[in-house]
Structures are given as structure tokens and as C-alpha cells.
Design a protein around this motif. Structure first.
Motif, PDB file in Angstrom:
ATOM      1  N   GLN A  65     -10.946 162.695  39.703  1.00 16.69           N
ATOM      2  CA  GLN A  65     -11.007 163.157  41.176  1.00 16.69           C
ATOM      3  C   GLN A  65      -9.470 163.203  41.661  1.00 16.69           C
ATOM      4  OE1 GLN A  65     -11.845 160.229  39.393  1.00 16.69           O
ATOM      5  NE2 GLN A  65     -11.242 158.377  40.545  1.00 16.69           N
ATOM      6  N   VAL A  66      -8.318 162.970  40.838  1.00 17.91           N
ATOM      7  CA  VAL A  66      -6.856 163.098  41.314  1.00 17.91           C
ATOM      8  C   VAL A  66      -6.637 164.650  40.869  1.00 17.91           C
ATOM      9  CG1 VAL A  66      -4.628 162.474  41.278  1.00 17.91           C
ATOM     10  CG2 VAL A  66      -6.377 160.784  40.894  1.00 17.91           C
ATOM     11  N   THR A  67      -6.380 165.240  41.938  1.00 19.28           N
ATOM     12  CA  THR A  67      -5.752 166.836  41.954  1.00 19.28           C
ATOM     13  C   THR A  67      -4.342 167.125  42.173  1.00 19.28           C
ATOM     14  OG1 THR A  67      -6.782 167.373  43.755  1.00 19.28           O
ATOM     15  CG2 THR A  67      -8.240 167.324  42.079  1.00 19.28           C
ATOM     16  N   PHE A  68      -4.110 168.242  41.722  1.00 20.84           N
ATOM     17  CA  PHE A  68      -2.814 168.905  42.038  1.00 20.84           C
ATOM     18  C   PHE A  68      -2.947 170.029  43.440  1.00 20.84           C
ATOM     19  CE2 PHE A  68      -1.694 167.956  37.818  1.00 20.84           C
ATOM     20  CZ  PHE A  68      -0.348 167.450  37.777  1.00 20.84           C
ATOM     21  N   THR A  69      -2.230 169.831  44.319  1.00 27.99           N
ATOM     22  CA  THR A  69      -2.323 170.728  45.510  1.00 27.99           C
ATOM     23  C   THR A  69      -0.822 171.289  45.996  1.00 27.99           C
ATOM     24  OG1 THR A  69      -2.158 168.881  47.001  1.00 27.99           O
ATOM     25  CG2 THR A  69      -4.436 169.659  46.362  1.00 27.99           C
ATOM     26  N   ASP A  70      -0.901 172.598  46.348  1.00 23.69           N
ATOM     27  CA  ASP A  70       0.541 173.000  46.892  1.00 23.69           C
ATOM     28  C   ASP A  70       0.909 171.924  48.191  1.00 23.69           C
ATOM     29  OD1 ASP A  70      -1.073 174.962  45.786  1.00 23.69           O
ATOM     30  OD2 ASP A  70      -0.301 176.589  46.982  1.00 23.69           O
ATOM     31  N   ALA A  71       2.199 171.693  48.077  1.00 24.53           N
ATOM     32  CA  ALA A  71       2.608 171.060  49.219  1.00 24.53           C
ATOM     33  C   ALA A  71       4.183 171.629  49.917  1.00 24.53           C
ATOM     34  CB  ALA A  71       3.326 169.784  48.473  1.00 24.53           C
ATOM     35  N   GLY A  72       3.832 173.074  50.030  1.00 24.01           N
ATOM     36  CA  GLY A  72       4.694 173.623  50.832  1.00 24.01           C
ATOM     37  C   GLY A  72       4.957 175.197  50.517  1.00 24.01           C
ATOM     38  N   PRO A  73       5.682 176.072  51.087  1.00 22.00           N
ATOM     39  CA  PRO A  73       5.784 177.247  50.698  1.00 22.00           C
ATOM     40  C   PRO A  73       6.078 177.653  49.295  1.00 22.00           C
ATOM     41  CG  PRO A  73       7.416 176.809  51.978  1.00 22.00           C
ATOM     42  CD  PRO A  73       6.813 175.420  51.837  1.00 22.00           C
ATOM     43  N   ILE A  74       5.862 179.100  48.955  1.00 28.66           N
ATOM     44  CA  ILE A  74       6.212 179.475  47.678  1.00 28.66           C
ATOM     45  C   ILE A  74       7.646 180.014  47.874  1.00 28.66           C
ATOM     46  CG2 ILE A  74       5.992 181.098  45.947  1.00 28.66           C
ATOM     47  CD1 ILE A  74       2.980 180.609  46.107  1.00 28.66           C
ATOM     48  N   TYR A  75       8.663 179.777  47.179  1.00 25.44           N
ATOM     49  CA  TYR A  75      10.052 180.627  47.262  1.00 25.44           C
ATOM     50  C   TYR A  75      10.001 181.479  45.961  1.00 25.44           C
ATOM     51  CZ  TYR A  75      10.904 176.662  50.320  1.00 25.44           C
ATOM     52  OH  TYR A  75      10.688 175.548  51.499  1.00 25.44           O
ATOM     53  N   LEU A  76      10.580 182.617  46.420  1.00 24.79           N
ATOM     54  CA  LEU A  76      10.666 183.939  45.526  1.00 24.79           C
ATOM     55  C   LEU A  76      11.895 184.450  45.279  1.00 24.79           C
ATOM     56  CD1 LEU A  76       7.388 185.835  46.612  1.00 24.79           C
ATOM     57  CD2 LEU A  76       7.722 184.139  44.805  1.00 24.79           C
ATOM     58  N   GLY A  77      12.425 184.861  44.203  1.00 23.28           N
ATOM     59  CA  GLY A  77      13.611 185.516  43.925  1.00 23.28           C
ATOM     60  C   GLY A  77      13.267 186.680  43.062  1.00 23.28           C
ATOM     61  N   PRO A  78      13.896 187.624  42.680  1.00 25.49           N
ATOM     62  CA  PRO A  78      13.819 188.518  41.848  1.00 25.49           C
ATOM     63  C   PRO A  78      12.972 188.204  40.585  1.00 25.49           C
ATOM     64  CG  PRO A  78      16.113 188.578  42.337  1.00 25.49           C
ATOM     65  CD  PRO A  78      15.445 187.432  42.840  1.00 25.49           C
TER      66      PRO A  78
END
Length: 117
Positions: A65-78
Motif C-alpha cells: 500500500q506504500v507507493t512512489f509518487t511525483d513530488a514536484g516538477p520535472i527538470y530537463l536538460g539536453p
């Protein structure tokens, strides 16, 4: 070929967040380079099979029942990207961290996981 943002999402949800071992193994084969290098506070793990074994062990120690979730924006580079995540409920996570990946030819070649204190 997947974008860096897609690779970050797949890594979090379809690898680390996937409880189905066959589906997780297929995704590992799809998004990781053969010689992926994964670095976390426990050390360096190299190669798909070793990274898969590490993830298997991690998930075996976490209740379903314990899951991973996003916690903010995605940061991208080349050729890099970063995604913050949390493990557990938003108001009381068990762990928080950031995954930083390097990508070549549409696959993750290296990943560094940084944990929040």
C-alpha cells in the motif's frame, strides 16, 4: 524513442512503483541501457540485472500500500533530467528524494538518487 520526461516517469512509476515483476523486468529492458550505472546512498550498482535485483529487494521491504509518487516538477536538460519523488503519503512520506538521469539514444545510462535528510 521516449523523451527524457517520459523516461523519468516510467522509471518512477513503471519500474520502482511496479509490483508486477514481469512487467517491471520488461520496462527495465526497455528504458535502461545494458550497462546502466545506478548510484544511491548505498553505493554504485552497474548493469540491468544488478539494478533489477536491487529494486526487487527494495520493493520486497515496502508494504504494497506504500507507493512512489511525483513530488514536484520535472527538470530537463539536453541529455539529463531530474524528478523529485516521495514514498508514502503526501503528508507523512517514509522517504523523499530526487532521481537525476542521464540519457543516450533513448535509454537511461546513469541514474543518481539523492535522498532528503
Amino acid at each position: 524513442m521516449r523523451s527524457i520526461a517520459e523516461l523519468l516517469a516510467a522509471n518512477l512509476h513503471d519500474v520502482f512503483g511496479c509490483r508486477d515483476a514481469d512487467r517491471r523486468a520488461a520496462m527495465i529492458g526497455d528504458i535502461y541501457a545494458d550497462d546502466i550505472v545506478f548510484t544511491d546512498p548505498d553505493g554504485v550498482t552497474t548493469g540491468r540485472a544488478q539494478v533489477a535485483a536491487k529494486i526487487d529487494k527494495l520493493l520486497a521491504g515496502i508494504p504494497e500500500q506504500v507507493t512512489f509518487t511525483d513530488a514536484g516538477p520535472i527538470y530537463l536538460g539536453p541529455d539529463r533530467g531530474a524528478l523529485a519523488w516521495r514514498l508514502g503519503p503526501a503528508d507523512a512520506p517514509i522517504a523523499r528524494g530526487v532521481d537525476v538521469i542521464t540519457v543516450d539514444a533513448g535509454r537511461i545510462t546513469s541514474m543518481v538518487t539523492l535522498l532528503a535528510p
